[in-house]
Design a protein around this motif. Sequence first.
Motif, mmCIF file in Angstrom:
data_model
loop_
_atom_site.group_PDB
_atom_site.id
_atom_site.type_symbol
_atom_site.label_atom_id
_atom_site.label_comp_id
_atom_site.label_asym_id
_atom_site.label_seq_id
_atom_site.Cartn_x
_atom_site.Cartn_y
_atom_site.Cartn_z
ATOM 1 N N LYS A 38 1.078 -4.856 -25.659
ATOM 2 C CA LYS A 38 1.562 -4.946 -24.288
ATOM 3 C C LYS A 38 0.426 -5.375 -23.376
ATOM 4 C CE LYS A 38 4.561 -2.288 -21.308
ATOM 5 N NZ LYS A 38 5.155 -0.987 -21.074
ATOM 6 N N ARG A 39 0.735 -6.268 -22.448
ATOM 7 C CA ARG A 39 -0.288 -6.732 -21.514
ATOM 8 C C ARG A 39 -0.588 -5.660 -20.491
ATOM 9 N NH1 ARG A 39 0.179 -12.889 -19.586
ATOM 10 N NH2 ARG A 39 0.012 -13.856 -21.624
ATOM 11 N N LYS A 40 -1.849 -5.532 -20.185
ATOM 12 C CA LYS A 40 -2.259 -4.616 -19.127
ATOM 13 C C LYS A 40 -2.255 -5.385 -17.816
ATOM 14 C CE LYS A 40 -5.166 -1.866 -22.116
ATOM 15 N NZ LYS A 40 -6.517 -1.398 -22.392
ATOM 16 N N PRO A 41 -1.821 -4.774 -16.723
ATOM 17 C CA PRO A 41 -1.849 -5.489 -15.439
ATOM 18 C C PRO A 41 -3.287 -5.755 -15.021
ATOM 19 C CG PRO A 41 -1.216 -3.205 -15.125
ATOM 20 C CD PRO A 41 -1.290 -3.438 -16.603
ATOM 21 N N GLU A 42 -3.504 -6.936 -14.481
ATOM 22 C CA GLU A 42 -4.846 -7.305 -14.042
ATOM 23 C C GLU A 42 -5.168 -6.584 -12.743
ATOM 24 O OE1 GLU A 42 -5.409 -11.469 -13.828
ATOM 25 O OE2 GLU A 42 -4.534 -11.832 -15.809
ATOM 26 N N GLU A 43 -6.400 -6.128 -12.639
ATOM 27 C CA GLU A 43 -6.833 -5.445 -11.426
ATOM 28 C C GLU A 43 -7.169 -6.473 -10.358
ATOM 29 O OE1 GLU A 43 -9.958 -2.712 -12.090
ATOM 30 O OE2 GLU A 43 -8.943 -1.718 -13.743
#
Length: 52
Positions: A38-43
């Motif tokens: 799963k992709r992590k949301p970019e900060e």
Amino acid sequence: MYLDPGFGSMLVQIILAGLAVCGVFLFRIRAKIVALFKRKPEETDEDDELVD
């Protein structure tokens, strides 16, 4: 060989418990595999401003 009703009941419980354990094990493994891909949301900088 004689199997009394108590032993039969115990055998059914062992089989059901084994199936439940296998189900939970497979569910947890699946969740870990999905989380791995799963992709992590970019900060962003906006996120840092909200933390203060």
